[in-house]
Motif scaffolding. Structure first.
Motif, PDB file in Angstrom:
ATOM      1  N   PRO A 133     -77.560 -21.668 -52.687  1.00  0.00           N
ATOM      2  CA  PRO A 133     -78.237 -20.499 -53.160  1.00  0.00           C
ATOM      3  C   PRO A 133     -79.018 -21.157 -54.357  1.00  0.00           C
ATOM      4  O   PRO A 133     -79.823 -20.604 -55.007  1.00  0.00           O
ATOM      5  CB  PRO A 133     -76.899 -19.914 -54.083  1.00  0.00           C
ATOM      6  N   TRP A 134     -79.090 -22.459 -54.912  1.00  0.00           N
ATOM      7  CA  TRP A 134     -79.720 -23.078 -55.979  1.00  0.00           C
ATOM      8  C   TRP A 134     -80.399 -24.414 -55.866  1.00  0.00           C
ATOM      9  O   TRP A 134     -81.573 -24.472 -56.285  1.00  0.00           O
ATOM     10  CB  TRP A 134     -78.594 -23.209 -57.226  1.00  0.00           C
ATOM     11  N   LEU A 135     -79.981 -25.260 -54.770  1.00  0.00           N
ATOM     12  CA  LEU A 135     -80.630 -26.477 -54.763  1.00  0.00           C
ATOM     13  C   LEU A 135     -81.229 -26.929 -53.224  1.00  0.00           C
ATOM     14  O   LEU A 135     -80.581 -26.136 -52.390  1.00  0.00           O
ATOM     15  CB  LEU A 135     -79.533 -27.607 -55.219  1.00  0.00           C
ATOM     16  N   PRO A 148     -87.613 -23.041 -51.914  1.00  0.00           N
ATOM     17  CA  PRO A 148     -88.343 -24.353 -52.201  1.00  0.00           C
ATOM     18  C   PRO A 148     -88.849 -24.556 -53.886  1.00  0.00           C
ATOM     19  O   PRO A 148     -88.438 -25.531 -54.471  1.00  0.00           O
ATOM     20  CB  PRO A 148     -89.043 -24.719 -51.300  1.00  0.00           C
ATOM     21  N   HIS A 149     -89.477 -23.733 -54.211  1.00  0.00           N
ATOM     22  CA  HIS A 149     -90.326 -23.630 -55.476  1.00  0.00           C
ATOM     23  C   HIS A 149     -89.176 -23.519 -56.535  1.00  0.00           C
ATOM     24  O   HIS A 149     -89.292 -24.416 -57.427  1.00  0.00           O
ATOM     25  CB  HIS A 149     -91.359 -22.615 -55.459  1.00  0.00           C
ATOM     26  N   ALA A 150     -88.284 -22.572 -56.311  1.00  0.00           N
ATOM     27  CA  ALA A 150     -87.361 -22.435 -57.473  1.00  0.00           C
ATOM     28  C   ALA A 150     -86.385 -23.705 -57.477  1.00  0.00           C
ATOM     29  O   ALA A 150     -85.827 -23.940 -58.581  1.00  0.00           O
ATOM     30  CB  ALA A 150     -86.754 -20.873 -57.183  1.00  0.00           C
ATOM     31  N   SER A 151     -86.068 -23.833 -56.263  1.00  0.00           N
ATOM     32  CA  SER A 151     -84.910 -25.102 -56.053  1.00  0.00           C
ATOM     33  C   SER A 151     -85.483 -26.127 -56.929  1.00  0.00           C
ATOM     34  O   SER A 151     -84.773 -26.932 -57.618  1.00  0.00           O
ATOM     35  CB  SER A 151     -84.766 -25.531 -54.774  1.00  0.00           C
ATOM     36  N   ALA A 152     -86.836 -26.647 -56.551  1.00  0.00           N
ATOM     37  CA  ALA A 152     -87.581 -27.757 -57.165  1.00  0.00           C
ATOM     38  C   ALA A 152     -87.301 -27.774 -58.882  1.00  0.00           C
ATOM     39  O   ALA A 152     -87.424 -28.791 -59.428  1.00  0.00           O
ATOM     40  CB  ALA A 152     -89.019 -27.849 -56.906  1.00  0.00           C
TER      41      ALA A 152
END
Length: 305
Positions: A209-211, A251-255
């Motif tokens: 959910p996060w990474l 991907p953008h939020a994970s980065a």
């Protein structure tokens, strides 16, 4: 015994035989020195280092004396309060202050006639109280790697092979890092029959959910996540604060979240060396053990649930 050097003429003794003079022994320029781990300290006539410390009991340390005028470096194993020679002086192992197994500072004090015997005030590191779940063989490790779709980092892989995760007997912390490892939140191992403690299941619940898949969650302590990289030679352990576990997937939020990872140990060994049990010695040992804490190569052949 004093040393001897030529007088001002420097051309040998004169007829009177009195231009050789005894030079006073070198004396340290300080009476107290603090020696961090792996950092020798100059006290004037020698550099002093500490090879290792042991909380015991008794508290011990190996002192290294490196005289400036000699190629020899005597080693002295002393207990807290004992003395050791530095040239023609006597010094005392006066105190030890430990932040972790790898971060400490030794205090030594020159023994003079008017020495004041102050009691030690430093904090001693308490070894982590961790219970390994067992060991894994090569087939089991390869089965887990196939299920994860990554090759485990070498040092973490070896740690997992030897321990299969560990359960704290009491709550543990790293000083200055806002998380708490608890008996019900251990370092993950291979426990497919008990998903809350299982490394593969942890990626679906705590990482995805996060990474991104470039990271592996190895524990879900109170306060955040402990993770390790799977796509580089970096074997450091990182912490992500629970306040940063927010935002949409993708991907953008994970980065953006991954840029907030904070390195806390350069390997699993250093992580274990920094874990400090909290003052809960009155509590009985933890009894939470997952049923079926062993696994075989076939456990993940059908893929994670």
């Amino acid at each position: 015994m004093g040393s001897y050097e030529q007088g001002a003429g420097g051309h040998g003794p004169a007829a009177g035989g009195d231009d050789w003079q005894e030079v006073a022994p070198l004396r340290s320029f300080t009476a107290v020195a603090s020696i961090p781990n792996n950092v020798p300290v100059d006290v004037g006539q020698a550099r002093l280092g500490v090879r290792w410390v042991d909380v015991g009991p008794p508290v011990r340390a190996e002192m290294i004396v490196m005289p400036h005028r000699s190629e020899e470096s005597p080693h002295h194993e002393v207990t807290l309060g004992e003395t050791f020679p530095v040239g023609e002086e006597t010094w005392r192992f006066a105190d030890l202050d430990m932040g972790s197994a790898d971060e400490w500072e030794v205090t030594v004090r020159r023994v003079d006639e008017n020495e004041v015997m102050e009691p030690p005030t430093g904090n001693l590191w308490k070894p982590a109280r961790l219970r390994p779940y067992g060991q894994l063989d090569e087939a089991q490790l390869q089965s887990v790697e196939a299920a994860l779709g990554v090759r485990l980092p070498p040092s973490y892989r070896d740690w997992l092979r030897r321990n299969n995760g560990v359960q704290p007997e009491v709550e543990h912390q790293i000083p200055g890092v806002p998380f708490t490892l608890m008996p019900e939140r251990p370092l993950f191992g291979v426990h497919p029959d008990y998903p809350p403690f299982d490394l593969v299941q942890a990626q679906h619940v705590h990482r995805d959910p996060w990474l991104s898949s470039a990271w592996l969650v190895i524990a879900n302590p109170s306060g955040g996540l402990l993770v390790i990289s799977t796509r580089s030679s970096d074997e450091s352990i990182y912490f992500m604060h629970e306040f940063d576990l927010v935002g949409p997937p993708g991907p953008h939020a994970s980065a953006a979240r991954e840029r907030k990872l904070h390195g806390i140990a350069r390997s699993m060994g250093y992580l274990i060396g920094q874990l400090t049990p909290m003052e809960l010695d009155r509590l009985p040992p933890a009894q939470i053990v997952p049923p079926g804490a062993t696994t075989g190569p076939g456990n993940y052949e059908a893929g994670p649930e």
